[in-house]
Design a protein around this motif. Structure first.
Motif, mmCIF file in Angstrom:
data_model
loop_
_atom_site.group_PDB
_atom_site.id
_atom_site.type_symbol
_atom_site.label_atom_id
_atom_site.label_comp_id
_atom_site.label_asym_id
_atom_site.label_seq_id
_atom_site.Cartn_x
_atom_site.Cartn_y
_atom_site.Cartn_z
ATOM 1 N N ALA A 1 0.832 -1.210 0.000
ATOM 2 C CA ALA A 1 0.000 0.000 0.000
ATOM 3 C C ALA A 1 0.866 1.260 0.000
ATOM 4 C CB ALA A 1 -0.918 -0.010 1.224
ATOM 5 N N ILE A 2 1.960 1.234 0.755
ATOM 6 C CA ILE A 2 2.876 2.385 0.797
ATOM 7 C C ILE A 2 3.504 2.606 -0.576
ATOM 8 C CG2 ILE A 2 5.125 3.123 1.700
ATOM 9 C CD1 ILE A 2 4.287 1.951 4.376
ATOM 10 N N TYR A 3 3.901 1.511 -1.214
ATOM 11 C CA TYR A 3 4.521 1.623 -2.534
ATOM 12 C C TYR A 3 3.542 2.192 -3.557
ATOM 13 C CZ TYR A 3 6.696 0.227 -6.933
ATOM 14 O OH TYR A 3 7.221 0.225 -8.201
ATOM 15 N N GLN A 4 2.278 1.737 -3.515
ATOM 16 C CA GLN A 4 1.271 2.227 -4.462
ATOM 17 C C GLN A 4 0.956 3.708 -4.219
ATOM 18 O OE1 GLN A 4 0.183 0.708 -7.094
ATOM 19 N NE2 GLN A 4 1.242 -1.214 -6.625
ATOM 20 N N GLU A 5 0.863 4.093 -2.943
ATOM 21 C CA GLU A 5 0.602 5.503 -2.625
ATOM 22 C C GLU A 5 1.762 6.380 -3.096
ATOM 23 O OE1 GLU A 5 -0.386 8.436 1.201
ATOM 24 O OE2 GLU A 5 0.051 6.299 1.529
ATOM 25 N N TYR A 6 2.977 5.878 -2.907
ATOM 26 C CA TYR A 6 4.155 6.632 -3.350
ATOM 27 C C TYR A 6 4.141 6.815 -4.872
ATOM 28 C CZ TYR A 6 8.989 7.593 -4.623
ATOM 29 O OH TYR A 6 10.117 8.145 -5.174
ATOM 30 N N LYS A 7 3.825 5.743 -5.602
ATOM 31 C CA LYS A 7 3.777 5.837 -7.067
ATOM 32 C C LYS A 7 2.735 6.858 -7.516
ATOM 33 C CE LYS A 7 3.177 1.723 -8.776
ATOM 34 N NZ LYS A 7 3.073 0.696 -9.841
ATOM 35 N N LYS A 8 1.582 6.855 -6.838
ATOM 36 C CA LYS A 8 0.509 7.778 -7.211
ATOM 37 C C LYS A 8 0.914 9.228 -6.960
ATOM 38 C CE LYS A 8 -4.327 8.837 -6.104
ATOM 39 N NZ LYS A 8 -5.508 8.438 -5.301
ATOM 40 N N LEU A 9 1.445 9.505 -5.752
ATOM 41 C CA LEU A 9 1.846 10.876 -5.419
ATOM 42 C C LEU A 9 3.001 11.352 -6.299
ATOM 43 C CD1 LEU A 9 1.668 10.999 -1.511
ATOM 44 C CD2 LEU A 9 0.289 12.304 -3.133
ATOM 45 N N ASN A 10 3.855 10.437 -6.667
ATOM 46 C CA ASN A 10 5.017 10.789 -7.479
ATOM 47 C C ASN A 10 4.645 11.031 -8.944
ATOM 48 O OD1 ASN A 10 7.852 11.247 -7.491
ATOM 49 N ND2 ASN A 10 8.154 9.274 -8.514
ATOM 50 N N SER A 11 3.389 10.688 -9.302
ATOM 51 C CA SER A 11 2.960 10.816 -10.708
ATOM 52 C C SER A 11 1.715 11.693 -10.842
ATOM 53 C CB SER A 11 2.671 9.423 -11.284
ATOM 54 O OG SER A 11 3.755 8.554 -11.105
ATOM 55 N N VAL A 12 1.460 12.573 -9.852
ATOM 56 C CA VAL A 12 0.238 13.389 -9.853
ATOM 57 C C VAL A 12 0.128 14.237 -11.117
ATOM 58 C CG1 VAL A 12 -0.892 15.356 -8.745
ATOM 59 C CG2 VAL A 12 -0.104 13.441 -7.366
ATOM 60 N N THR A 13 1.184 14.932 -11.484
ATOM 61 C CA THR A 13 1.151 15.827 -12.656
ATOM 62 C C THR A 13 0.835 15.049 -13.927
ATOM 63 O OG1 THR A 13 2.774 17.276 -11.603
ATOM 64 C CG2 THR A 13 2.465 17.515 -13.984
ATOM 65 N N GLU A 14 1.528 13.943 -14.125
ATOM 66 C CA GLU A 14 1.311 13.132 -15.327
ATOM 67 C C GLU A 14 -0.098 12.549 -15.354
ATOM 68 O OE1 GLU A 14 3.812 12.896 -13.299
ATOM 69 O OE2 GLU A 14 5.645 13.294 -14.439
ATOM 70 N N LEU A 15 -0.600 12.124 -14.166
ATOM 71 C CA LEU A 15 -1.951 11.569 -14.092
ATOM 72 C C LEU A 15 -3.012 12.612 -14.465
ATOM 73 C CD1 LEU A 15 -1.843 9.340 -10.871
ATOM 74 C CD2 LEU A 15 -2.476 8.576 -13.154
ATOM 75 N N ARG A 16 -2.861 13.842 -13.940
ATOM 76 C CA ARG A 16 -3.832 14.914 -14.236
ATOM 77 C C ARG A 16 -3.849 15.215 -15.738
ATOM 78 N NH1 ARG A 16 -5.939 17.790 -9.912
ATOM 79 N NH2 ARG A 16 -6.517 19.459 -11.349
ATOM 80 N N GLU A 17 -2.676 15.283 -16.336
ATOM 81 C CA GLU A 17 -2.598 15.568 -17.773
ATOM 82 C C GLU A 17 -3.277 14.468 -18.581
ATOM 83 O OE1 GLU A 17 1.512 16.036 -18.601
ATOM 84 O OE2 GLU A 17 1.654 18.059 -17.723
ATOM 85 N N SER A 18 -3.053 13.216 -18.182
ATOM 86 C CA SER A 18 -3.648 12.088 -18.900
ATOM 87 C C SER A 18 -5.167 12.094 -18.771
ATOM 88 C CB SER A 18 -3.074 10.779 -18.355
ATOM 89 O OG SER A 18 -3.669 9.674 -18.975
#
Length: 388
Positions: free
Chosen positions: A210-227
């Motif tokens: 869960a920590i790893y998944q949360e880290y991946k999500k927070l680390n990719s916020v900008t790219e996720l919003r653009e997508s």
């Protein structure tokens, strides 16, 4: 005891089936008649290495089979060998051909090493010139113990062996506590450092995935919003010159709707299109909601980076998995408690060793008495049968 020996196509022996009785069995015959070959056959069926030269001229393979009748003591020693017995019988079959060699125990294929391992429990073979075995003092106790076996001597030997093992374990434990005051202090300092190191994060309640998944999500916020924003534009856009999924589906539905009342199949198709439109709108709503949940949180991102790095460091030092680290934590915690009460532990170990020594002395005296009595009986029987 060896009860039967079957030999087929072994060197010069075409076929032979021998039966043995309890007591003394004798082979007689002229030189070259095959007496030694019978002993060789027994050795081969018990795992001795054999080459293709033993295959006779009467068949294309050699078969040697020995049937042993086992007593309860031998059966007990073979309990952990995964052998199925029938009426206390053990049948060993050795087959040697030009292509291969195989061996079976009670009709089950086994490795040669297993047969070699149990051979000493089944039979003792002495050839000419082996009489020095009986003159070697190192063999005296084994000879006496094998003579007139009784349950009490077997029990005493097993108990003495068990007590010696326990004593050796206690002595090993005592050596672990046989430390100077400086050594104790150094070890306690090291353990306290390791405990503090491990306890910096709550490993027992941590969800690494869960920590790893949360880290991946927070680390990719900008790219996720653009997508997501690009996906939303593909579904629906304020730019009326841009063809979108919603506009294409709406146009398709409008094009077919005026004919829905004319043809039932067109009406069904149009209903499916409207269902897809509803689903696309739902997808758009889900994407919009997910986009709103994406917030930049540099503090939390940094915290997750530190947790991941700490877990990596702990794995490098104390174990490959979190479970291994927790086991190590438990181990050194117990060791720390022992070091804090080291004098009490040493006293308790000494008391346990004294109790074992007392039992060893008691059992050894009893076993010695039994052996002395058996040795006297053995001497009398040897003299009687030798007419001395």
């Amino acid at each position: 005891m060896l009860a039967e020996l079957f030999i087929n196509n072994f060197v010069i022996i075409k076929r032979d089936h021998l039966f043995f009785d309890k007591g003394f069995n004798v082979f007689t015959g002229e030189t070259g008649s095959g007496k030694s070959l019978i002993l060789d056959a027994i050795n081969i069926v018990l795992g001795k290495r054999a080459n293709k030269d033993v295959i006779g001229k009467f068949d294309d393979k050699t078969i040697i089979e020995a049937v042993f009748i086992l007593d309860d003591q031998t059966l007990k020693k073979l309990e952990n060998k995964d052998i199925i017995f029938d009426d206390n019988k053990l049948i060993i079959t050795r087959t040697i051909s030009q292509q291969s060699s195989s061996i079976r125990l009670n009709n089950r294929a086994v490795n040669l090493s297993l047969v070699k391992e149990i051979a000493s429990l089944l039979i003792d073979i002495y050839k000419q010139g082996d009489s020095n075995v009986f003159m070697d003092k190192d063999n005296y106790l084994n000879i006496i113990d094998s003579y007139q076996k009784n349950d009490q001597s077997i029990f005493l030997k097993e108990e003495i062996k068990s007590l010696y093992n326990k004593k050796n374990q206690l002595l090993k434990k005592f050596d672990e506590f046989n430390l100077s005051q400086e050594e104790v202090l150094r070890e306690k300092e090291l353990i306290n450092y390791q405990l503090d190191d491990i306890e910096q994060i709550d490993l027992e309640n941590i969800d690494e995935e869960a920590i790893y998944q949360e880290y991946k999500k927070l680390n990719s916020v900008t790219e996720l919003r653009e997508s997501i924003e690009k996906s939303e534009e593909l579904i629906s856009s304020f730019d009326y010159d841009q063809a979108t999924i919603s506009s294409l589906l709406a146009g398709l539905s409008s094009n077919l709707s005026e004919f829905s009342s004319i043809d039932k199949e067109i009406e069904d198709v149009n209903e499916k299109i409207n269902t897809v439109i509803d689903l696309v709108n739902e997808i758009y709503s889900d994407l919009d909601g997910f986009k709103d949940s994406l917030d930049q949180n540099p503090e939390r991102l940094y915290e997750l980076e530190m947790i991941n790095q700490k877990i990596f460091d702990l794995k490098r030092k104390y174990g490959n998995e979190i479970e291994d680290i927790l086991k190590y934590h438990q181990k050194i915690s117990l060791r720390l408690k022992e070091l804090e009460k080291i004098s009490d532990f040493k006293k308790n170990i000494n008391k346990d060793i004294e109790k074992i020594d007392s039992k060893l002395e008691e059992y050894s005296k009893k076993l010695s008495s039994i052996r002395k009595e058996k040795s006297i009986n053995l001497e009398k029987e040897i003299k009687k049968k030798s007419n001395l």
